[in-house]
Design a protein around this motif. Structure first.
Motif, PDB file in Angstrom:
ATOM      1  N   GLY A 259      -8.061  -9.239   4.023  1.00 42.85           N
ATOM      2  CA  GLY A 259      -7.788  -7.907   4.540  1.00 42.85           C
ATOM      3  C   GLY A 259      -8.095  -7.798   6.022  1.00 42.85           C
ATOM      4  O   GLY A 259      -7.296  -7.262   6.805  1.00 42.85           O
ATOM      5  N   THR A 260      -9.235  -8.328   6.427  1.00 50.89           N
ATOM      6  CA  THR A 260      -9.625  -8.296   7.843  1.00 50.89           C
ATOM      7  C   THR A 260      -8.677  -9.122   8.698  1.00 50.89           C
ATOM      8  O   THR A 260      -8.237  -8.691   9.774  1.00 50.89           O
ATOM      9  N   SER A 261      -8.335 -10.315   8.233  1.00 49.69           N
ATOM     10  CA  SER A 261      -7.429 -11.189   8.974  1.00 49.69           C
ATOM     11  C   SER A 261      -6.061 -10.547   9.149  1.00 49.69           C
ATOM     12  O   SER A 261      -5.458 -10.619  10.231  1.00 49.69           O
ATOM     13  N   ALA A 262      -5.560  -9.893   8.090  1.00 50.43           N
ATOM     14  CA  ALA A 262      -4.248  -9.243   8.168  1.00 50.43           C
ATOM     15  C   ALA A 262      -4.269  -8.075   9.143  1.00 50.43           C
ATOM     16  O   ALA A 262      -3.322  -7.872   9.916  1.00 50.43           O
ATOM     17  N   ALA A 263      -5.349  -7.274   9.116  1.00 54.71           N
ATOM     18  CA  ALA A 263      -5.464  -6.151  10.046  1.00 54.71           C
ATOM     19  C   ALA A 263      -5.487  -6.637  11.496  1.00 54.71           C
ATOM     20  O   ALA A 263      -4.845  -6.042  12.377  1.00 54.71           O
ATOM     21  N   LEU A 264      -6.182  -7.729  11.740  1.00 54.39           N
ATOM     22  CA  LEU A 264      -6.207  -8.322  13.089  1.00 54.39           C
ATOM     23  C   LEU A 264      -4.816  -8.745  13.529  1.00 54.39           C
ATOM     24  O   LEU A 264      -4.419  -8.529  14.682  1.00 54.39           O
ATOM     25  N   MET A 265      -4.065  -9.336  12.623  1.00 55.15           N
ATOM     26  CA  MET A 265      -2.728  -9.808  12.950  1.00 55.15           C
ATOM     27  C   MET A 265      -1.809  -8.648  13.315  1.00 55.15           C
ATOM     28  O   MET A 265      -1.035  -8.727  14.286  1.00 55.15           O
ATOM     29  N   VAL A 266      -1.874  -7.551  12.554  1.00 48.93           N
ATOM     30  CA  VAL A 266      -1.033  -6.384  12.834  1.00 48.93           C
ATOM     31  C   VAL A 266      -1.384  -5.791  14.196  1.00 48.93           C
ATOM     32  O   VAL A 266      -0.495  -5.455  14.991  1.00 48.93           O
ATOM     33  N   ILE A 267      -2.655  -5.650  14.487  1.00 46.62           N
ATOM     34  CA  ILE A 267      -3.087  -5.090  15.764  1.00 46.62           C
ATOM     35  C   ILE A 267      -2.641  -5.986  16.924  1.00 46.62           C
ATOM     36  O   ILE A 267      -2.193  -5.496  17.965  1.00 46.62           O
ATOM     37  N   ALA A 268      -2.748  -7.298  16.729  1.00 45.41           N
ATOM     38  CA  ALA A 268      -2.321  -8.237  17.777  1.00 45.41           C
ATOM     39  C   ALA A 268      -0.825  -8.122  18.059  1.00 45.41           C
ATOM     40  O   ALA A 268      -0.370  -8.356  19.181  1.00 45.41           O
ATOM     41  N   GLN A 269      -0.046  -7.728  17.042  1.00 48.08           N
ATOM     42  CA  GLN A 269       1.399  -7.586  17.205  1.00 48.08           C
ATOM     43  C   GLN A 269       1.798  -6.172  17.636  1.00 48.08           C
ATOM     44  O   GLN A 269       2.987  -5.868  17.723  1.00 48.08           O
TER      45      GLN A 269
ATOM     46  N   TYR B 203     -11.436  -0.574  -4.990  1.00 47.07           N
ATOM     47  CA  TYR B 203     -10.832  -1.873  -4.667  1.00 47.07           C
ATOM     48  C   TYR B 203      -9.883  -1.755  -3.471  1.00 47.07           C
ATOM     49  O   TYR B 203     -10.245  -2.088  -2.346  1.00 47.07           O
ATOM     50  N   ALA B 204      -8.681  -1.264  -3.704  1.00 50.26           N
ATOM     51  CA  ALA B 204      -7.729  -1.133  -2.597  1.00 50.26           C
ATOM     52  C   ALA B 204      -8.253  -0.190  -1.526  1.00 50.26           C
ATOM     53  O   ALA B 204      -8.004  -0.381  -0.326  1.00 50.26           O
ATOM     54  N   ALA B 205      -9.002   0.832  -1.945  1.00 51.31           N
ATOM     55  CA  ALA B 205      -9.564   1.788  -0.987  1.00 51.31           C
ATOM     56  C   ALA B 205     -10.494   1.105   0.013  1.00 51.31           C
ATOM     57  O   ALA B 205     -10.671   1.600   1.127  1.00 51.31           O
ATOM     58  N   CYS B 206     -11.077  -0.021  -0.383  1.00 53.68           N
ATOM     59  CA  CYS B 206     -11.943  -0.774   0.538  1.00 53.68           C
ATOM     60  C   CYS B 206     -11.134  -1.277   1.731  1.00 53.68           C
ATOM     61  O   CYS B 206     -11.563  -1.174   2.896  1.00 53.68           O
ATOM     62  N   CYS B 207      -9.942  -1.828   1.460  1.00 55.56           N
ATOM     63  CA  CYS B 207      -9.068  -2.314   2.528  1.00 55.56           C
ATOM     64  C   CYS B 207      -8.551  -1.162   3.388  1.00 55.56           C
ATOM     65  O   CYS B 207      -8.436  -1.299   4.616  1.00 55.56           O
ATOM     66  N   ILE B 208      -8.227  -0.055   2.746  1.00 57.40           N
ATOM     67  CA  ILE B 208      -7.742   1.106   3.494  1.00 57.40           C
ATOM     68  C   ILE B 208      -8.801   1.573   4.486  1.00 57.40           C
ATOM     69  O   ILE B 208      -8.529   1.796   5.669  1.00 57.40           O
ATOM     70  N   ALA B 209     -10.040   1.705   4.006  1.00 63.12           N
ATOM     71  CA  ALA B 209     -11.129   2.152   4.872  1.00 63.12           C
ATOM     72  C   ALA B 209     -11.386   1.154   5.995  1.00 63.12           C
ATOM     73  O   ALA B 209     -11.532   1.537   7.169  1.00 63.12           O
ATOM     74  N   GLY B 210     -11.425  -0.130   5.659  1.00 60.00           N
ATOM     75  CA  GLY B 210     -11.692  -1.149   6.669  1.00 60.00           C
ATOM     76  C   GLY B 210     -10.624  -1.211   7.743  1.00 60.00           C
ATOM     77  O   GLY B 210     -10.936  -1.329   8.936  1.00 60.00           O
ATOM     78  N   SER B 211      -9.359  -1.141   7.350  1.00 59.26           N
ATOM     79  CA  SER B 211      -8.267  -1.233   8.319  1.00 59.26           C
ATOM     80  C   SER B 211      -8.209  -0.007   9.221  1.00 59.26           C
ATOM     81  O   SER B 211      -7.923  -0.112  10.415  1.00 59.26           O
ATOM     82  N   VAL B 212      -8.476   1.181   8.662  1.00 60.57           N
ATOM     83  CA  VAL B 212      -8.487   2.403   9.476  1.00 60.57           C
ATOM     84  C   VAL B 212      -9.594   2.329  10.521  1.00 60.57           C
ATOM     85  O   VAL B 212      -9.387   2.638  11.701  1.00 60.57           O
ATOM     86  N   VAL B 213     -10.781   1.921  10.098  1.00 56.37           N
ATOM     87  CA  VAL B 213     -11.904   1.802  11.036  1.00 56.37           C
ATOM     88  C   VAL B 213     -11.594   0.778  12.119  1.00 56.37           C
ATOM     89  O   VAL B 213     -11.848   1.016  13.309  1.00 56.37           O
ATOM     90  N   MET B 214     -11.028  -0.371  11.745  1.00 62.67           N
ATOM     91  CA  MET B 214     -10.700  -1.380  12.740  1.00 62.67           C
ATOM     92  C   MET B 214      -9.687  -0.854  13.752  1.00 62.67           C
ATOM     93  O   MET B 214      -9.846  -1.037  14.966  1.00 62.67           O
ATOM     94  N   TYR B 215      -8.653  -0.193  13.256  1.00 63.01           N
ATOM     95  CA  TYR B 215      -7.617   0.318  14.159  1.00 63.01           C
ATOM     96  C   TYR B 215      -8.197   1.342  15.130  1.00 63.01           C
ATOM     97  O   TYR B 215      -7.898   1.311  16.331  1.00 63.01           O
ATOM     98  N   LEU B 216      -9.031   2.245  14.631  1.00 58.72           N
ATOM     99  CA  LEU B 216      -9.620   3.276  15.485  1.00 58.72           C
ATOM    100  C   LEU B 216     -10.583   2.673  16.505  1.00 58.72           C
ATOM    101  O   LEU B 216     -10.633   3.107  17.666  1.00 58.72           O
ATOM    102  N   LEU B 217     -11.340   1.676  16.091  1.00 61.79           N
ATOM    103  CA  LEU B 217     -12.263   1.021  17.018  1.00 61.79           C
ATOM    104  C   LEU B 217     -11.505   0.317  18.141  1.00 61.79           C
ATOM    105  O   LEU B 217     -11.930   0.340  19.302  1.00 61.79           O
ATOM    106  N   TYR B 218     -10.376  -0.309  17.804  1.00 60.06           N
ATOM    107  CA  TYR B 218      -9.565  -0.966  18.825  1.00 60.06           C
ATOM    108  C   TYR B 218      -8.942   0.054  19.769  1.00 60.06           C
ATOM    109  O   TYR B 218      -8.800  -0.186  20.969  1.00 60.06           O
ATOM    110  N   ASP B 219      -8.563   1.196  19.225  1.00 60.12           N
ATOM    111  CA  ASP B 219      -7.875   2.201  20.028  1.00 60.12           C
ATOM    112  C   ASP B 219      -8.810   2.997  20.938  1.00 60.12           C
ATOM    113  O   ASP B 219      -8.450   3.330  22.068  1.00 60.12           O
ATOM    114  N   TYR B 220     -10.017   3.298  20.432  1.00 56.22           N
ATOM    115  CA  TYR B 220     -10.861   4.258  21.136  1.00 56.22           C
ATOM    116  C   TYR B 220     -12.201   3.704  21.630  1.00 56.22           C
ATOM    117  O   TYR B 220     -12.922   4.403  22.338  1.00 56.22           O
TER     118      TYR B 220
END
Length: 218
Positions: free
Chosen positions: A115-125, A163-180
């Motif tokens: 989940g973390t690796s995929a979120a990184l890839m999307v942000i990089a793109q 379960y899936a909510a864990c990935c949702i929470a993690g990806s949202v936090v990662m995206y916001l941290l990168y943005d702000y």
């Protein structure tokens, strides 16, 4: 320093491959599958989510089919897990330990790493938040869903604990941290990984889950 950072997602994927491969082998052993079943289930669990990710992001041929290190990692995990299982069965001193949670823990580690690796890839793109959340979730959960479907049991993602909510929470936090926030990439990656893994552990060990809606028949 930049070279180290650029290889971090690959390191995450190696951990995820090992973890999901172990969970696939354990699920196959629990269902008493033969060697071919063990191999297929391990590969499907370990690589299913990554293949879905590469297809959805239009990254060309999925990396599993172009990088031999992926299948090598899975093979190492299969051999190691089978050897550990044999050792466990032969030693009475080891059998006194409860290992029933190993499947859940291995699955949780795979969920967090992929989940973390995929979120990184999307942000990089340059993807938006919706893309980040969707790809993170489908990558983290995809292999486990395929594993559970193949062994004919209710997928963990629908089992009641978070379960899936864990990935949702993690990806949202990662995206916001990168943005702000102007934090190092490694720190943001660690926050996402720890958040996903920590939430999943709450589900495994504390039974935390989303509310269930009762069906009222007419």
């Amino acid at each position: 320093m930049e070279d180290i950072i650029s290889t971090f997602p690959t390191a995450l994927e190696v951990i995820g491959l090992l973890a999901f491969s172990v969970s696939g082998v354990i699920a196959a052993l629990q269902k008493r599958l033969d060697l071919m079943g063990i191999i297929v289930l391990a590969i499907t669990t370990a690589c299913g989510g990554g293949i879905l990710r590469d297809v959805l992001l239009q990254n060309g041929i999925p990396v599993f089919f172009t990088n031999y290190s992926y299948i090598t990692t899975v093979i190492v995990a299969i051999v190691g897990t089978l050897a550990a299982n044999k050792l466990y069965s032969r030693h009475k001193t080891l059998r006194k330990y409860n290992v029933s949670r190993i499947l859940d823990v291995a699955d949780a580690v795979g969920l967090a790493t992929f989940g973390t690796s995929a979120a990184l890839m999307v942000i990089a793109q340059g993807g938006n938040m919706l893309t980040c959340v969707f790809i993170c979730t489908i990558t983290g959960c995809g292999g486990g869903i395929l594993r559970d479907v193949l062994v004919q049991r209710m997928p963990i993602i629908f089992s009641g604990t978070i379960y899936a909510a864990c990935c949702i929470a993690g990806s949202v936090v990662m995206y916001l941290l990168y943005d702000y926030c102007f934090l190092p990439r490694e720190l943001i990656t660690a926050v996402c990984f720890i958040l996903i893994l920590g939430l999943r552990f709450l589900g495994i060990f504390k039974g935390v889950g989303l509310p269930k809606i009762q069906y009222h028949a007419e």
